[in-house]
Design a protein around this motif. Structure first.
Motif, PDB file in Angstrom:
ATOM      1  N   PHE A   1      -4.846  -8.174  -1.158  1.00 40.63           N
ATOM      2  CA  PHE A   1      -6.163  -7.740  -0.696  1.00 40.63           C
ATOM      3  C   PHE A   1      -6.007  -6.850   0.546  1.00 40.63           C
ATOM      4  CE2 PHE A   1      -7.950 -10.780  -3.588  1.00 40.63           C
ATOM      5  CZ  PHE A   1      -9.203 -10.269  -3.867  1.00 40.63           C
TER       6      PHE A   1
ATOM      7  N   TRP B   1       0.838  -1.193   0.000  1.00 44.16           N
ATOM      8  CA  TRP B   1       0.000   0.000   0.000  1.00 44.16           C
ATOM      9  C   TRP B   1       0.874   1.243   0.000  1.00 44.16           C
ATOM     10  CZ3 TRP B   1      -2.445   4.344   0.743  1.00 44.16           C
ATOM     11  CH2 TRP B   1      -2.291   5.069   1.906  1.00 44.16           C
TER      12      TRP B   1
ATOM     13  N   ALA C   1     -12.243  -4.082  -3.978  1.00 42.33           N
ATOM     14  CA  ALA C   1     -10.969  -4.820  -3.925  1.00 42.33           C
ATOM     15  C   ALA C   1     -11.024  -6.015  -4.872  1.00 42.33           C
ATOM     16  CB  ALA C   1     -10.690  -5.295  -2.498  1.00 42.33           C
TER      17      ALA C   1
ATOM     18  N   GLY D   1      -8.543   1.219   1.106  1.00 44.59           N
ATOM     19  CA  GLY D   1      -9.992   1.390   1.112  1.00 44.59           C
ATOM     20  C   GLY D   1     -10.489   1.914   2.451  1.00 44.59           C
TER      21      GLY D   1
ATOM     22  N   PHE E   1      -5.068  -3.373  -0.455  1.00 41.46           N
ATOM     23  CA  PHE E   1      -6.224  -2.621  -0.959  1.00 41.46           C
ATOM     24  C   PHE E   1      -7.152  -2.249   0.189  1.00 41.46           C
ATOM     25  CE2 PHE E   1     -10.116  -1.529  -2.951  1.00 41.46           C
ATOM     26  CZ  PHE E   1      -9.771  -1.041  -4.196  1.00 41.46           C
ATOM     27  N   PHE E   2      -7.272  -3.175   1.144  1.00 43.53           N
ATOM     28  CA  PHE E   2      -8.135  -2.900   2.293  1.00 43.53           C
ATOM     29  C   PHE E   2      -7.624  -1.726   3.119  1.00 43.53           C
ATOM     30  CE2 PHE E   2     -11.814  -5.176   3.854  1.00 43.53           C
ATOM     31  CZ  PHE E   2     -12.104  -5.940   2.748  1.00 43.53           C
TER      32      PHE E   2
ATOM     33  N   GLY F   1      -5.483   0.340  -7.052  1.00 45.14           N
ATOM     34  CA  GLY F   1      -5.583  -1.121  -7.125  1.00 45.14           C
ATOM     35  C   GLY F   1      -5.052  -1.720  -8.406  1.00 45.14           C
TER      36      GLY F   1
END
Lengths: 347, 305
Positions: free
Chosen positions: A174, A37, A227, A181, A177-178, A144
């Motif tokens: 994931f 990230w 995601a 997000g 991305f979380f 993403g």
């Protein structure tokens, strides 16, 4: 680097005993997610600019709401409470918080600002910031799209697979991305809740707590869906540009086309609506807040033409269909990532 | 330590490895084989990146598949330029260190690894690195977590002679520190000096394995081709003096554009070199260029098979 070998161990087993630090799987997943990230964050100036713009819009919206609080609670020039059209009860500050916060949340995933509901949890919409969704979509596509595609194009998957198991790699992506997000979707809405609670005053935090929980659940579902879809596209190509464009177009174009097809019949809502991810997310948000009857005004709320989607009347579009269709999209994206990582990237 | 027993691996219709058996212990094990012989597939099987279709792979007495703790003990340098060009070198190594090491150790470990490979990065982005610098950076990323086993897939590719020498020195140094090294190449002379053991792989099978001297003896059975470039009359003189020597198999004159070259084949290269040197010196011949053409490992393997 270790200087000396344990001779006895080497003689007995032909290799030395492991002496280093071995961190657990949870640590590795966290470290992996955080690292990826931050890579994306550091790489793109556009991400920071867009995020700043989103925060700016939220601040403006807050100022607007707090400035015009009295106009939304009382008859003009009086202290006579307005009647909540959905409940028939006088409007309270809690109603205001609930309506506006949930509308803000829904505004994250829709370009259609004329959805409404007649049951508690929905109510007449006090304001609309549906335009925020375009920035959210651009942001998630920017962040993403490169998460897997960049590894494929730079062949760095081989390095990662030499240090991580494949499922750790997938979960790490994931997770990355979380993290993002949660930063751009969940956290602003949670902060918004507390800002509104503080700004509106006269609010019982205990009474308002379910709204916070609903907000978190809805926004986490939004993050999970995005995601899955964005990473699915990212795993399909080695070009982040293509992956980002494809993900954006998939979400945006379907949301532009499908509702107009689904709401073209005489009062009937077509099943095509189940193919539009953003509308599915919107309907899911109504379901989570306990709303089963959603009204759609194709030409705006002042228009006489409206469609009612009753999600619990046993005919037409039902709650389980909405949740099922959304789950299918999430699983499809996840399956593409798993397939690509385990099969395609295995050579 | 590392044992592959009757291992097979196919990708669709293409059989990459067929009943391959080999073992490697402490030291530097050189994998020699032509392109497409199965070296990289063997490495991926050892790292647990691929499932064998058949056979057994054991690394440090463990099965490598789905074995995260084993990965902690392995460092891998792939044959590709698998780096993020937009990153800085130290940032790249640190980020990989953080996947395994505690955060507080990762920075220090990255600095140490970069220093160890002799890389001076000075904040440059990876896209500005030379090939040699990139190779060093990849090794730094592979050794940052202090692995017990270092796997280097074609680490000499694209390096200039000085880069190759430095790379060999670095590998030897790592070996001295107790790291077991598996290194592959399709060029013999890149491996023979530094390896403590060599494995010959061809068409997914082990042809031979053992100490380099033994392997070189096997390879030496292959007729070596040596090409000489010189003025034509000098080449004539050289051929006249060598034609009656027992160690010479054939002598051929070959036209190369406007020049004519001399190609000699021999079964005994070591003796040939001493005889040829003596002949050249005694007759004061002017030889411009000498090239061993049998370095093409493909032809050696075809011969051995």
């Amino acid at each position: 680097m270790k200087k000396a070998q344990s001779d006895a161990y080497v003689r007995k087993f032909s290799f030395r005993a492991f002496e280093g630090v071995r961190k657990g799987r949870v640590y590795r997943l966290w470290a992996t997610s955080w690292q990826w990230w931050t890579h994306q964050w550091e790489r793109s100036r556009a991400i920071k600019v867009l995020l700043g713009f989103i925060i700016f819009i939220l601040v403006i919206t807050n100022l607007f709401l707090l400035s015009f609080k009295d106009f939304m609670l009382y008859e003009p020039g009086t202290r006579i409470p307005l009647i909540n059209p959905t409940t028939g009860e006088p409007m309270t500050t809690n109603n205001l918080l609930e309506q506006n916060l949930l509308e803000l949340v829904r505004g994250l995933v829709t370009f259609q600002t004329s959805f409404s509901s007649q049951t508690p949890g929905g109510g007449e919409m006090g304001m609309s910031i549906g335009g925020l969704s375009i920035f959210i979509l651009i942001l998630i596509a920017l962040v993403g799209s490169g998460l897997i595609a960049d590894d494929v194009s730079n062949l760095t998957t081989e390095i990662y697979y030499s240090k991580l198991e494949r499922h750790e790699y997938i979960l790490g992506k994931f997770g990355a991305f979380f993290l993002f997000g949660n930063l751009v979707i969940v956290l602003p809405m949670v902060l918004e809740f507390f800002l509104l609670v503080a700004g509106l005053g006269e609010i019982s935090l205990i009474q308002a707590f379910p709204v916070l929980i609903q907000t978190i659940i809805i926004t986490e579902i939004i993050v999970l869906t995005f995601a899955s879809i964005v990473l699915g596209f990212s795993a399909l190509t080695s070009r982040r540009l293509y992956a980002g464009l494809a993900a954006f177009m998939f979400l945006f174009v379907l949301n532009m086309i499908i509702p107009s097809l689904a709401f073209s019949g005489q009062g009937e809502v077509g099943f095509q609506i189940l193919f539009d991810v953003l509308t599915l997310l919107l309907l899911t948000s109504f379901i989570i807040t306990g709303t089963t009857e959603v009204i759609y005004y194709p030409h705006g709320e002042t228009s006489e033409i409206s469609y009612i989607i009753d999600l619990a009347n046993g005919s037409g579009i039902e709650s389980w269909m909405v949740i099922g269709a959304l789950a299918m999209y999430i699983l499809l994206g996840f399956a593409i990532v798993v397939y690509q990582v385990y099969r395609r990237h295995a050579r | 330590m590392i044992e592959l027993t009757e291992v097979s691996k196919a990708f669709g219709d293409v059989v990459a490895i067929l009943r391959l058996s080999m073992s490697a212990k402490n030291g530097v094990t050189g994998f020699l084989g032509p392109n497409g012989s199965g070296k990289s597939t063997t490495f991926k099987l050892i790292m647990g990146e691929l499932y064998p279709d058949d056979g057994i792979v054991r690394v440090f007495d463990e099965y490598p598949i789905n074995n995260a703790s084993l990965k902690r003990r392995i460092g891998y340098v792939s044959e590709h330029e698998d780096l993020y060009p937009w990153m800085k070198g130290k940032q790249f190594v640190t980020s990989l260190a953080k996947l395994i090491l505690p955060r507080e150790q990762a920075e220090t470990a990255a600095k140490e690894a970069i220093k160890k490979v002799g890389l001076s990065v000075k904040g440059k982005r990876i896209k500005a690195y030379s090939k040699g610098m990139k190779q060093r950076l990849k090794i730094a990323a592979a050794i940052v977590h202090h692995p017990d086993l270092l796997i280097l897939d074609e680490p000499f590719g694209g390096l200039d002679p000085i880069g190759r020498r430095d790379m060999k020195e670095l590998i030897s140094e790592l070996h001295q520190e107790g790291v077991t090294v598996l290194v592959s190449s399709h060029i013999l002379y890149e491996l023979d000096e530094m390896s403590t053991r060599m494995v010959l792989i061809h068409r997914g099978q082990t042809l031979a394995e053992g100490p380099p001297a033994e392997i070189l003896n096997i390879i030496d059975q292959f007729p070596h081709q040596i090409l000489f470039k010189a003025p034509f009359n000098e080449l004539q003189q050289l051929s006249k003096h060598l034609i009656d020597k027992d160690i010479v198999n054939t002598i051929t004159f070959k036209r190369d554009k406007i020049d004519i070259d001399l190609v000699i084949t021999t079964d005994n290269p070591n003796s040939f070199y001493s005889v040829a040197t003596q002949v050249i010196a005694e007759n004061n011949l002017l030889i411009k260029h000498l090239e061993v053409q049998t370095d093409n490992i493909e032809s050696i393997f075809e011969f051995l098979v």
